[in-house]
Design a protein around this motif. Structure first.
Motif, mmCIF file in Angstrom:
data_model
loop_
_atom_site.group_PDB
_atom_site.id
_atom_site.type_symbol
_atom_site.label_atom_id
_atom_site.label_comp_id
_atom_site.label_asym_id
_atom_site.label_seq_id
_atom_site.Cartn_x
_atom_site.Cartn_y
_atom_site.Cartn_z
ATOM 1 N N SER A 180 1.026 -1.224 0.105
ATOM 2 C CA SER A 180 -0.158 -0.084 -0.053
ATOM 3 C C SER A 180 0.907 1.267 0.061
ATOM 4 O O SER A 180 2.006 1.139 0.314
ATOM 5 C CB SER A 180 -0.847 -0.012 1.308
ATOM 6 N N GLU A 181 0.272 2.226 -0.678
ATOM 7 C CA GLU A 181 0.880 3.588 -0.275
ATOM 8 C C GLU A 181 1.289 4.139 1.200
ATOM 9 O O GLU A 181 2.320 4.570 1.440
ATOM 10 C CB GLU A 181 0.017 4.658 -1.181
ATOM 11 N N ALA A 182 0.323 3.674 1.988
ATOM 12 C CA ALA A 182 0.713 3.957 3.249
ATOM 13 C C ALA A 182 1.968 3.339 3.812
ATOM 14 O O ALA A 182 2.518 3.852 4.792
ATOM 15 C CB ALA A 182 -0.616 3.695 4.175
ATOM 16 N N THR A 183 1.992 1.804 3.242
ATOM 17 C CA THR A 183 3.419 1.473 3.815
ATOM 18 C C THR A 183 4.494 2.071 3.258
ATOM 19 O O THR A 183 5.617 2.237 3.828
ATOM 20 C CB THR A 183 3.411 -0.267 3.235
ATOM 21 N N ILE A 184 4.508 2.561 2.070
ATOM 22 C CA ILE A 184 5.675 3.169 1.298
ATOM 23 C C ILE A 184 5.928 4.448 2.006
ATOM 24 O O ILE A 184 6.923 4.935 2.571
ATOM 25 C CB ILE A 184 5.659 3.677 0.260
ATOM 26 N N LYS A 185 4.785 5.212 2.425
ATOM 27 C CA LYS A 185 4.861 6.463 3.422
ATOM 28 C C LYS A 185 5.791 6.122 4.814
ATOM 29 O O LYS A 185 6.598 7.190 4.961
ATOM 30 C CB LYS A 185 3.707 7.188 3.742
ATOM 31 N N ALA A 186 5.292 5.179 5.431
ATOM 32 C CA ALA A 186 6.024 4.621 6.489
ATOM 33 C C ALA A 186 7.237 4.344 6.418
ATOM 34 O O ALA A 186 8.107 4.960 7.341
ATOM 35 C CB ALA A 186 5.416 3.446 7.046
ATOM 36 N N HIS A 187 7.637 3.772 5.342
ATOM 37 C CA HIS A 187 9.244 3.324 5.003
ATOM 38 C C HIS A 187 9.977 4.562 4.917
ATOM 39 O O HIS A 187 10.914 4.822 5.229
ATOM 40 C CB HIS A 187 9.259 2.377 3.789
ATOM 41 N N VAL A 188 9.120 5.641 3.928
ATOM 42 C CA VAL A 188 9.908 6.749 3.682
ATOM 43 C C VAL A 188 10.181 7.825 4.989
ATOM 44 O O VAL A 188 11.465 8.167 5.106
ATOM 45 C CB VAL A 188 9.184 7.769 2.850
ATOM 46 N N SER A 189 9.328 7.579 6.011
ATOM 47 C CA SER A 189 9.342 8.423 7.132
ATOM 48 C C SER A 189 10.646 7.712 7.931
ATOM 49 O O SER A 189 11.404 8.293 8.516
ATOM 50 C CB SER A 189 8.278 8.243 7.911
ATOM 51 N N ALA A 190 10.741 6.444 8.057
ATOM 52 C CA ALA A 190 11.750 5.638 8.459
ATOM 53 C C ALA A 190 13.118 5.876 8.186
ATOM 54 O O ALA A 190 14.057 5.978 8.745
ATOM 55 C CB ALA A 190 11.487 4.258 8.727
ATOM 56 N N ILE A 191 13.085 5.933 6.780
ATOM 57 C CA ILE A 191 14.317 6.223 6.139
ATOM 58 C C ILE A 191 14.983 7.563 6.371
ATOM 59 O O ILE A 191 16.049 7.822 6.682
ATOM 60 C CB ILE A 191 14.182 6.040 4.380
ATOM 61 N N LEU A 192 13.997 8.581 6.401
ATOM 62 C CA LEU A 192 14.537 9.948 6.628
ATOM 63 C C LEU A 192 15.120 10.119 8.244
ATOM 64 O O LEU A 192 16.104 10.733 8.095
ATOM 65 C CB LEU A 192 13.333 11.136 6.500
ATOM 66 N N LEU A 193 14.378 9.348 9.030
ATOM 67 C CA LEU A 193 14.776 9.362 10.312
ATOM 68 C C LEU A 193 16.135 8.779 10.596
ATOM 69 O O LEU A 193 17.003 9.123 11.220
ATOM 70 C CB LEU A 193 13.824 8.725 11.331
ATOM 71 N N LYS A 194 16.423 7.517 9.981
ATOM 72 C CA LYS A 194 17.574 6.869 9.935
ATOM 73 C C LYS A 194 18.742 7.612 9.308
ATOM 74 O O LYS A 194 20.044 7.339 9.790
ATOM 75 C CB LYS A 194 17.619 5.496 9.362
ATOM 76 N N LEU A 195 18.209 8.268 8.470
ATOM 77 C CA LEU A 195 19.688 9.312 7.588
ATOM 78 C C LEU A 195 19.908 10.406 8.151
ATOM 79 O O LEU A 195 20.773 11.109 7.724
ATOM 80 C CB LEU A 195 19.451 9.135 6.189
ATOM 81 N N ASP A 196 18.936 10.628 9.256
ATOM 82 C CA ASP A 196 18.931 11.893 9.838
ATOM 83 C C ASP A 196 19.018 13.172 8.663
ATOM 84 O O ASP A 196 19.730 14.254 8.787
ATOM 85 C CB ASP A 196 20.282 12.192 10.582
#
Length: 216
Positions: A180-196
């Protein structure tokens, strides 16, 4: 090298692929060689041969973006060991490739027997690095920190990051990955957080630093 295996040779130079194919098939009867001339062909070959025993990956193929290509292949095809085989053989590039999941790093200047030894080592479950390689610390603190952050990404998050780098929108990534697109949005949020970082653009810039690090 004595055992038969399925090996993907991903390199954009037909003469090099041909020479390597001849050497490998002569040394092990029944070895199947699958050739790929660019990064997308390498991905297609890996999808079609999911049980392949090894991929020989050139870091400077069209579409590969250096070490970013290695990172993407390792994320998408976790069951296929990857041996980097490239003309760039400086200590920093070797170290970074290993950090990002390469099972071997084979300079193209290596002799054919050395290449066979490296491949045999990986096929037997081992790791192979050039003689004299010093597995010391990364000399660039920024790249060291970035690699550390990238290694915290899950394989799916790494794939999402790669697709962001290709310019895909969330809905396109969702379609490609079958989620789902919601799953991708969650992944993107996690990526931004992990990469600071604060945005997709900044995340792509960070990933590009790994791609260009091969020339460092």
């Amino acid at each position: 090298m004595s055992q038969a295996a399925t090996i993907i040779i991903a390199d954009d130079h037909p003469l090099f692929r041909g020479a390597l194919k001849q050497a490998l098939t002569q040394s092990a009867g029944g070895t199947e060689i699958v050739e790929a001339g660019d990064f997308e062909e390498a991905r297609k070959a890996a999808r079609m041969h999911g049980e392949a025993d090894l991929m020989l990956l050139d870091l400077t193929m069209p579409g590969g973006s250096g070490l970013t290509g290695l990172m993407m292949i390792r994320a998408e095809f976790q069951n296929i060991p990857v041996a980097v085989i490239t003309a760039s053989d400086d200590q920093a590039t070797i170290r970074r490739a290993i950090e990002l999941g390469a099972s071997a790093f084979i300079p193209k200047s290596s002799g054919i027997e050395e290449i066979r030894t490296a491949i045999s080592t990986v096929l037997e479950g081992g790791l192979w690095f050039p003689p004299g390689f010093d597995a010391g610390r990364e000399h660039d603190p920024e790249i060291e920190t970035l690699i550390g952050r990238l290694k915290t990404l899950t394989p799916q998050q790494t794939r999402v990051l790669g697709m962001i780098g290709e310019g895909l929108l969330n809905k396109q990534i969702a379609y490609e990955l079958g989620v789902s697109e919601a799953t991708i949005k969650a992944h993107v949020s996690a990526i931004l957080l992990k990469l600071d970082v604060d945005s997709r653009t900044q995340a792509v810039i960070q990933m590009a630093k790994i791609g260009t690090a091969i020339s460092a």
